[in-house]
Design a protein around this motif. Structure first.
Motif, PDB file in Angstrom:
ATOM      1  N   HIS A  91      -8.208 -12.883  14.808  1.00  0.00           N
ATOM      2  CA  HIS A  91      -7.022 -13.316  15.544  1.00  0.00           C
ATOM      3  C   HIS A  91      -6.886 -12.627  16.901  1.00  0.00           C
ATOM      4  CE1 HIS A  91      -4.516 -15.269  12.065  1.00  0.00           C
ATOM      5  NE2 HIS A  91      -5.531 -16.008  12.457  1.00  0.00           N
ATOM      6  N   ASP A  92      -7.070 -11.303  16.962  1.00  0.00           N
ATOM      7  CA  ASP A  92      -6.912 -10.587  18.234  1.00  0.00           C
ATOM      8  C   ASP A  92      -7.913 -11.085  19.267  1.00  0.00           C
ATOM      9  OD1 ASP A  92      -4.807  -9.112  17.218  1.00  0.00           O
ATOM     10  OD2 ASP A  92      -6.048  -7.368  16.729  1.00  0.00           O
ATOM     11  N   LEU A  95      -6.873 -14.568  20.388  1.00  0.00           N
ATOM     12  CA  LEU A  95      -5.709 -14.518  21.279  1.00  0.00           C
ATOM     13  C   LEU A  95      -6.125 -14.112  22.690  1.00  0.00           C
ATOM     14  CD1 LEU A  95      -3.073 -13.003  18.836  1.00  0.00           C
ATOM     15  CD2 LEU A  95      -2.945 -15.257  19.926  1.00  0.00           C
ATOM     16  N   GLU A  99      -5.751 -16.452  26.090  1.00  0.00           N
ATOM     17  CA  GLU A  99      -5.107 -16.015  27.329  1.00  0.00           C
ATOM     18  C   GLU A  99      -6.037 -16.236  28.517  1.00  0.00           C
ATOM     19  OE1 GLU A  99      -2.663 -15.072  30.203  1.00  0.00           O
ATOM     20  OE2 GLU A  99      -2.038 -15.412  28.139  1.00  0.00           O
ATOM     21  N   LEU A 125      -2.193 -20.033  16.985  1.00  0.00           N
ATOM     22  CA  LEU A 125      -2.341 -18.904  17.889  1.00  0.00           C
ATOM     23  C   LEU A 125      -1.974 -19.391  19.283  1.00  0.00           C
ATOM     24  CD1 LEU A 125      -4.373 -18.508  15.433  1.00  0.00           C
ATOM     25  CD2 LEU A 125      -5.481 -16.841  16.891  1.00  0.00           C
ATOM     26  N   ALA A 127      -1.078 -18.551  23.554  1.00  0.00           N
ATOM     27  CA  ALA A 127      -1.010 -17.766  24.788  1.00  0.00           C
ATOM     28  C   ALA A 127      -0.107 -18.534  25.739  1.00  0.00           C
ATOM     29  CB  ALA A 127      -2.401 -17.587  25.386  1.00  0.00           C
ATOM     30  N   HIS A 130       5.670 -18.868  24.701  1.00  0.00           N
ATOM     31  CA  HIS A 130       5.949 -18.863  23.256  1.00  0.00           C
ATOM     32  C   HIS A 130       7.277 -19.517  22.907  1.00  0.00           C
ATOM     33  CE1 HIS A 130       2.771 -16.131  21.589  1.00  0.00           C
ATOM     34  NE2 HIS A 130       2.610 -15.935  22.883  1.00  0.00           N
ATOM     35  N   GLY A 144       1.709 -12.660  17.244  1.00  0.00           N
ATOM     36  CA  GLY A 144       1.246 -13.742  18.112  1.00  0.00           C
ATOM     37  C   GLY A 144       0.750 -14.969  17.383  1.00  0.00           C
ATOM     38  N   VAL A 145       0.893 -14.984  16.060  1.00  0.00           N
ATOM     39  CA  VAL A 145       0.409 -16.099  15.249  1.00  0.00           C
ATOM     40  C   VAL A 145       1.590 -16.721  14.504  1.00  0.00           C
ATOM     41  CG1 VAL A 145      -1.152 -16.773  13.373  1.00  0.00           C
ATOM     42  CG2 VAL A 145      -1.829 -14.952  14.964  1.00  0.00           C
TER      43      VAL A 145
END
Length: 166
Positions: A91-92, A95, A99, A125, A127, A130, A144-145
């Protein structure tokens, strides 16, 4: 090939886009070919969803659709169908790639739907803006998810709601 195409497009007949005609054709082809469509579809998705060695930058651009969202804003929503939670550990990384893609393309929002066809839900997910996602789905993110149980279709369940929220 026709059977696999229908199974792919309808996510083994679980997508809200699946029609009665799809079901009838799959039933007919199952009999004709003496195959079990759900088993065949699962094998197909297992083979195509193994993206362990695919760079995050490619995953977020693989099946991406661009939309015009009022006020001269553009958004992009990509989707990848998986079996199981294999991408959760990335996930990181995903993300960060989102971005980068958002900034490079000048998008107000860039999202990736990680859709688990067995669990029948999506991790979204995001960027960018939001707030539109939070308005569209009335959910808060977890790192962020956004977890969206029951959401399978970008065309019918995600894009219209996100566009309306802009």
């Amino acid at each position: 090939m026709l059977l696999l195409a229908i199974l792919s497009d309808t996510v083994i007949l679980t997508s809200p886009t699946a029609t009665e005609r799809d079901r009838a054709v799959v039933g007919y082809l199952e009999e004709l070919l003496e195959l079990d469509a759900p088993t065949l579809g699962t094998e197909m998705f297992e083979a195509s969803s193994n993206v362990a060695n695919v760079p995050a930058s490619q995953i977020v651009r693989r099946d991406a659709k661009e939309y015009e969202a009022g006020s001269d804003k553009r958004i992009c929503i990509a989707q990848i169908e998986t079996i199981g939670a294999g991408l959760t550990v990335r996930h990181d990384e995903l993300l960060e790639a989102l971005e980068t893609a958002r900034a490079d393309g000048g998008y107000a929002l860039y999202a990736l739907m990680v859709t688990d066809i067995v669990a029948q839900g999506t991790d979204l997910l995001v960027a960018g803006e939001h707030a539109a996602i939070e308005r569209a789905f009335e959910v808060d993110p977890d790192s962020g998810v956004y977890e969206l149980p029951g959401v399978m279709s970008r065309k019918k369940q995600v894009a219209p709601r996100v566009l309306q929220a802009f």
